[in-house]
Design a protein around this motif. Structure first.
Motif, mmCIF file in Angstrom:
data_model
loop_
_atom_site.group_PDB
_atom_site.id
_atom_site.type_symbol
_atom_site.label_atom_id
_atom_site.label_comp_id
_atom_site.label_asym_id
_atom_site.label_seq_id
_atom_site.Cartn_x
_atom_site.Cartn_y
_atom_site.Cartn_z
ATOM 1 N N VAL A 481 24.210 -23.367 86.893
ATOM 2 C CA VAL A 481 22.779 -23.154 87.079
ATOM 3 C C VAL A 481 22.445 -21.720 86.703
ATOM 4 O O VAL A 481 23.148 -20.791 87.091
ATOM 5 N N GLU A 482 21.375 -21.553 85.910
ATOM 6 C CA GLU A 482 20.900 -20.218 85.566
ATOM 7 C C GLU A 482 19.736 -19.860 86.467
ATOM 8 O O GLU A 482 18.905 -20.713 86.820
ATOM 9 N N GLY A 483 19.641 -18.596 86.826
ATOM 10 C CA GLY A 483 18.626 -18.147 87.761
ATOM 11 C C GLY A 483 17.232 -18.558 87.356
ATOM 12 O O GLY A 483 16.767 -18.219 86.273
ATOM 13 N N GLY A 484 16.572 -19.279 88.246
ATOM 14 C CA GLY A 484 15.193 -19.679 88.006
ATOM 15 C C GLY A 484 15.035 -20.925 87.161
ATOM 16 O O GLY A 484 13.938 -21.485 87.075
ATOM 17 N N TRP A 485 16.092 -21.379 86.532
ATOM 18 C CA TRP A 485 16.023 -22.555 85.660
ATOM 19 C C TRP A 485 16.707 -23.740 86.350
ATOM 20 O O TRP A 485 17.846 -23.639 86.775
ATOM 21 N N ALA A 486 16.005 -24.838 86.415
ATOM 22 C CA ALA A 486 16.557 -26.054 87.021
ATOM 23 C C ALA A 486 17.141 -26.957 85.935
ATOM 24 O O ALA A 486 16.507 -27.179 84.890
ATOM 25 N N ASN A 487 18.354 -27.460 86.167
ATOM 26 C CA ASN A 487 18.960 -28.409 85.233
ATOM 27 C C ASN A 487 18.232 -29.749 85.321
ATOM 28 O O ASN A 487 17.942 -30.246 86.415
ATOM 29 N N ARG A 488 17.987 -30.331 84.145
ATOM 30 C CA ARG A 488 17.315 -31.640 84.130
ATOM 31 C C ARG A 488 18.254 -32.714 83.594
ATOM 32 O O ARG A 488 18.991 -33.310 84.345
ATOM 33 N N ASP A 489 18.303 -32.926 82.290
ATOM 34 C CA ASP A 489 19.075 -34.053 81.751
ATOM 35 C C ASP A 489 19.988 -33.620 80.624
ATOM 36 O O ASP A 489 19.657 -32.724 79.834
ATOM 37 N N ILE A 490 21.136 -34.304 80.537
ATOM 38 C CA ILE A 490 21.971 -34.242 79.337
ATOM 39 C C ILE A 490 21.441 -35.291 78.366
ATOM 40 O O ILE A 490 21.276 -36.457 78.728
ATOM 41 N N TYR A 491 21.167 -34.868 77.116
ATOM 42 C CA TYR A 491 20.565 -35.801 76.156
ATOM 43 C C TYR A 491 21.539 -36.285 75.093
ATOM 44 O O TYR A 491 21.542 -37.457 74.740
ATOM 45 N N SER A 492 22.338 -35.417 74.550
ATOM 46 C CA SER A 492 23.260 -35.805 73.482
ATOM 47 C C SER A 492 24.594 -35.143 73.737
ATOM 48 O O SER A 492 24.662 -34.042 74.293
ATOM 49 N N LEU A 493 25.682 -35.805 73.298
ATOM 50 C CA LEU A 493 26.992 -35.205 73.504
ATOM 51 C C LEU A 493 27.940 -35.610 72.387
ATOM 52 O O LEU A 493 27.739 -36.604 71.679
ATOM 53 N N VAL A 494 28.998 -34.789 72.247
ATOM 54 C CA VAL A 494 30.082 -35.044 71.308
ATOM 55 C C VAL A 494 31.394 -34.846 72.058
ATOM 56 O O VAL A 494 31.561 -33.845 72.768
ATOM 57 N N TYR A 495 32.308 -35.784 71.896
ATOM 58 C CA TYR A 495 33.624 -35.683 72.534
ATOM 59 C C TYR A 495 34.650 -35.340 71.462
ATOM 60 O O TYR A 495 34.772 -36.053 70.461
ATOM 61 N N GLU A 496 35.364 -34.229 71.661
ATOM 62 C CA GLU A 496 36.386 -33.821 70.700
ATOM 63 C C GLU A 496 37.713 -34.441 71.149
ATOM 64 O O GLU A 496 38.308 -34.035 72.144
ATOM 65 N N GLU A 497 38.167 -35.462 70.419
ATOM 66 C CA GLU A 497 39.263 -36.302 70.898
ATOM 67 C C GLU A 497 40.596 -35.577 70.991
ATOM 68 O O GLU A 497 41.461 -35.937 71.793
ATOM 69 N N THR A 498 40.811 -34.544 70.160
ATOM 70 C CA THR A 498 42.112 -33.864 70.178
ATOM 71 C C THR A 498 42.249 -32.921 71.363
ATOM 72 O O THR A 498 43.352 -32.695 71.866
ATOM 73 N N THR A 499 41.141 -32.338 71.830
ATOM 74 C CA THR A 499 41.198 -31.379 72.942
ATOM 75 C C THR A 499 40.631 -31.947 74.238
ATOM 76 O O THR A 499 40.920 -31.423 75.314
ATOM 77 N N GLY A 500 39.813 -32.984 74.136
ATOM 78 C CA GLY A 500 39.133 -33.502 75.309
ATOM 79 C C GLY A 500 37.900 -32.705 75.693
ATOM 80 O O GLY A 500 37.285 -32.958 76.737
ATOM 81 N N ASP A 501 37.504 -31.727 74.859
ATOM 82 C CA ASP A 501 36.309 -30.932 75.152
ATOM 83 C C ASP A 501 35.047 -31.756 74.891
ATOM 84 O O ASP A 501 35.038 -32.667 74.052
ATOM 85 N N VAL A 502 33.972 -31.411 75.610
ATOM 86 C CA VAL A 502 32.698 -32.096 75.453
ATOM 87 C C VAL A 502 31.623 -31.064 75.118
ATOM 88 O O VAL A 502 31.456 -30.069 75.847
ATOM 89 N N TYR A 503 30.904 -31.276 74.012
ATOM 90 C CA TYR A 503 29.745 -30.471 73.650
ATOM 91 C C TYR A 503 28.503 -31.298 73.997
ATOM 92 O O TYR A 503 28.462 -32.514 73.721
ATOM 93 N N PHE A 504 27.485 -30.666 74.566
ATOM 94 C CA PHE A 504 26.317 -31.446 74.968
ATOM 95 C C PHE A 504 25.073 -30.569 75.017
ATOM 96 O O PHE A 504 25.154 -29.326 75.097
ATOM 97 N N THR A 505 23.918 -31.217 74.936
ATOM 98 C CA THR A 505 22.632 -30.532 75.090
ATOM 99 C C THR A 505 22.108 -30.808 76.492
ATOM 100 O O THR A 505 22.168 -31.935 76.991
ATOM 101 N N LEU A 506 21.584 -29.777 77.134
ATOM 102 C CA LEU A 506 21.096 -29.852 78.515
ATOM 103 C C LEU A 506 19.688 -29.268 78.569
ATOM 104 O O LEU A 506 19.461 -28.124 78.174
#
Length: 620
Positions: A481-506
């Motif tokens: 959480v960033e100060g003063g900013w409320a988290n709402r929704d994750i809209y899109s994501l990418v899963y990197e299969e070799t590392t298991g990392d997840v990139y996403f827009t919030l």
């Protein structure tokens, strides 16, 4: 088009002018296209248009290069149907196109003449323009406007010289340059319907002298300029300009000779009822020839009512106006569909003296699905695979994993990546079985190896493999959480299969402000990393990443318009793509996929979706 945009176009054009270096040896290999397992649509994609290009691609490289096709007999050539970036995602609205040095000239119905390259679509001339051809030097265009012939000088940017004006009882059609640029053939067609006489005329540019050469249509000069090629009464003809002798070469229509003088493309009709049209290519002396397309029968439609005719069949399509690229390495053809409405696509074939490898066939097939061209995808099967086109989630990328032989059969393993903004991300691992025949490698069967789905469910981002129980990657409550900013929704994501990392827009909100952030969850450290703020936005559509994890492209609304933000993960730079598209007015911009560090995307402009290419490392 302003001077700056035209200067950019001209510099790009001059850098691609073909150099005749004794017919350069090696052609790049061509990607043939391939489809994937049908999956039930969860939601119809609403990101723009439906599928058409040319009908663009894709051969080993997206755009044109300057080496010529090695001189080989026509019967030994390989023609790989490619998605050329010229195709719009809908009905083709050009006719009589031409290409030179990687720039495509498109006469768009009721709009005018446009130049098109990988950076944009540039209006050159407004008017009712139907046909264009480029001079051998690449400096001039001859075109047909309202039945008259005009000349456009590219360097002067605005010159429009009238060459020949049609009378009220005739129209002038299909001009063609002589190889030395000193003469132009054209057809003078009398008014009076289908039976009107068509005369082939020759215009001497030096003194404007005009003389009749033959009776027929679609003329062009042979390489030696001592004879011409043309069509007359459904026959491909040649005429010796010295002695006047005419020779029938084959049955067919729309003859087009390659710019290197080696080959002739034409449309030939087979015997049978109903008869089928196909594209053929022959040596210029017709010593050998080869069938390029493979038409088939389909259900017949009543052209008046738009209804299916029970128990009757018709050709699946017809063809019009083949034309070669200036380097003779591509062949363009209009494919016309006769369903409840008549519509057409602009196809492109890559011409090679080598057969595409199995890996290229599979890679290209997945590209066909990414481009959402069902007819294109079917062309790479040895059987009718049925419905192949995805809706949502849709294909957004692929990776060739493995290839080899098993029990004497050829296989290729590939991962296909599917996504949409639910959020939802899927990795389909598929084995493709191929066999080699007269048309090269074709896919005989597909076998699903495994399947992974990454989505938001049960209060977190989860991964499900082969329909097993879902595994939690991270809970939503752990999002930073960033100060003063409320988290709402994750809209899109990418899963990197070799590392298991997840990139996403919030999406995040502070009072009346909203913004979209790009984050990464590192599976190894179980930490979140904020990568960048993408701008003010309530939603994003698709997030796609290149195979080297260097760049991401995000579809999002910017100032109320559908646009793309490209972010360089290494240099921490972002680019809004509507700012780099040149030429005509942009209505919207949408992603397709990453290829070799280049983003293939399309922009809706001038009534069509034009495919473009963006290099985030370019300094231009």
């Amino acid at each position: 088009m302003n001077d700056k945009e035209l200067d950019v176009l001209m510099e790009d054009f001059k850098s691609k002018l073909p150099v005749n270096e004794q017919l350069k040896a090696e052609l790049r290999r061509t990607f043939i296209q391939r489809p994937v397992r049908r999956r039930r649509s969860r939601r119809i994609w609403a990101g723009g248009a439906v599928a058409l290009i040319l009908g663009l691609v894709i051969a080993g490289n997206m755009w044109f290069n300057n080496s010529s096709v090695p001189r080989a007999e026509a019967a030994t050539l390989h023609f790989s149907h490619s998605f050329s970036l010229l195709e719009q995602l809908g009905e083709e609205n050009s006719s009589g196109m031409a290409e030179y040095g990687g720039i495509v000239y498109l006469p768009l119905k009721d709009r005018g003449l446009y130049a098109y390259d990988k950076k944009g679509l540039y209006p050159l001339i407004h008017g009712n323009i139907e046909f264009v051809r480029v001079s051998p030097s690449g400096n001039e265009l001859v075109y047909v406007e309202d039945g008259s012939l005009r000349l456009y000088e590219i360097d002067s940017k605005s010159s429009r010289n009238l060459l020949m004006r049609a009378s009220s009882q005739e129209r002038l059609e299909t001009p063609a340059w002589s190889p030395d640029g000193s003469r132009i053939l054209f057809v003078q067609k009398e008014s009076g319907g289908h039976e009107a006489k068509s005369r082939i005329m020759e215009l001497e540019l030096k003194d404007n002298a005009v003389k009749e050469i033959a009776v027929g249509a679609y003329p062009s000069y042979m390489a030696d300029q001592k004879s011409i090629l043309f069509e007359n009464e459904d026959k491909i003809m040649s005429k010796n300009l010295d002695n006047g002798q005419e020779v029938v070469l084959d049955s067919g229509r729309y003859p087009a000779i390659s710019n290197d003088g080696a080959y002739i493309a034409y449309i030939k009709t087979s015997q049978g009822e109903p008869a089928l049209e196909d594209i053929w290519v022959a040596d210029s002396d017709f010593r050998t020839s080869k069938q390029v397309s493979h038409n088939s029968l389909a259900d017949a439609w009543d052209p008046n009512t738009g209804q299916l005719i029970e128990g009757k069949q018709q050709p699946r399509y017809t063809f019009e106006e083949p034309v070669w690229s200036n380097d003779s390495r591509q062949l363009f053809v209009y494919k016309v569909f006769h369903t409840n409405v008549v519509w057409k696509k602009l196809m492109q074939f890559e011409v090679s003296d080598k057969m595409a490898r199995p890996e290229e066939v599979v890679a290209g097939s997945i590209q066909a699905l990414i481009y959402r061209d069902e007819d294109f995808a079917h062309s790479f099967f040895s059987y009718d695979p049925g419905y192949l086109k995805g809706t949502s989630p849709r294909q957004v990328g692929y990776r060739i994993i493995n290839s080899g032989q098993e029990n004497g059969k050829t296989y290729v393993d590939a991962n296909t990546y599917l996504s949409y903004s639910d959020p939802y991300y899927e990795i389909q691992s598929t084995r493709y079985w191929l066999s080699k025949g007269d048309r090269g490698y074709l896919i005989d069967a597909m076998e699903e190896l495994n399947n992974q789905v990454i989505t938001v469910s049960n209060g977190g981002v989860t991964r499900t493999a082969d329909n097993d129980a879902s595994q939690l990657i991270f809970p939503l409550k752990d999002l930073p959480v960033e100060g003063g900013w409320a988290n709402r929704d994750i809209y899109s994501l990418v899963y990197e299969e070799t590392t298991g990392d997840v990139y996403f827009t919030l999406s995040r909100q502070k009072q009346n402000q909203s913004r979209m952030d790009l984050l990464k969850y590192e599976s190894g450290t179980r930490k979140f990393v904020k990568i960048a703020s993408l701008g003010e936005a309530d939603t994003t559509h698709l997030l796609i990443m290149d195979s080297e994890q260097r760049f991401v492209a995000v579809e999002m609304l910017i100032n109320g318009n559908e646009d793309i933000v490209v972010y360089d993960l290494k240099r921490q730079k972002k680019q809004v793509l509507s700012e780099v598209v040149l030429g005509a007015h942009i209505e919207s911009v949408h992603t397709r996929f990453w290829k070799d560090g280049q983003l293939i995307y399309f922009s809706h402009m001038e009534g069509r979706d034009v495919f473009l290419q963006y290099n985030p490392e370019s300094t231009e």
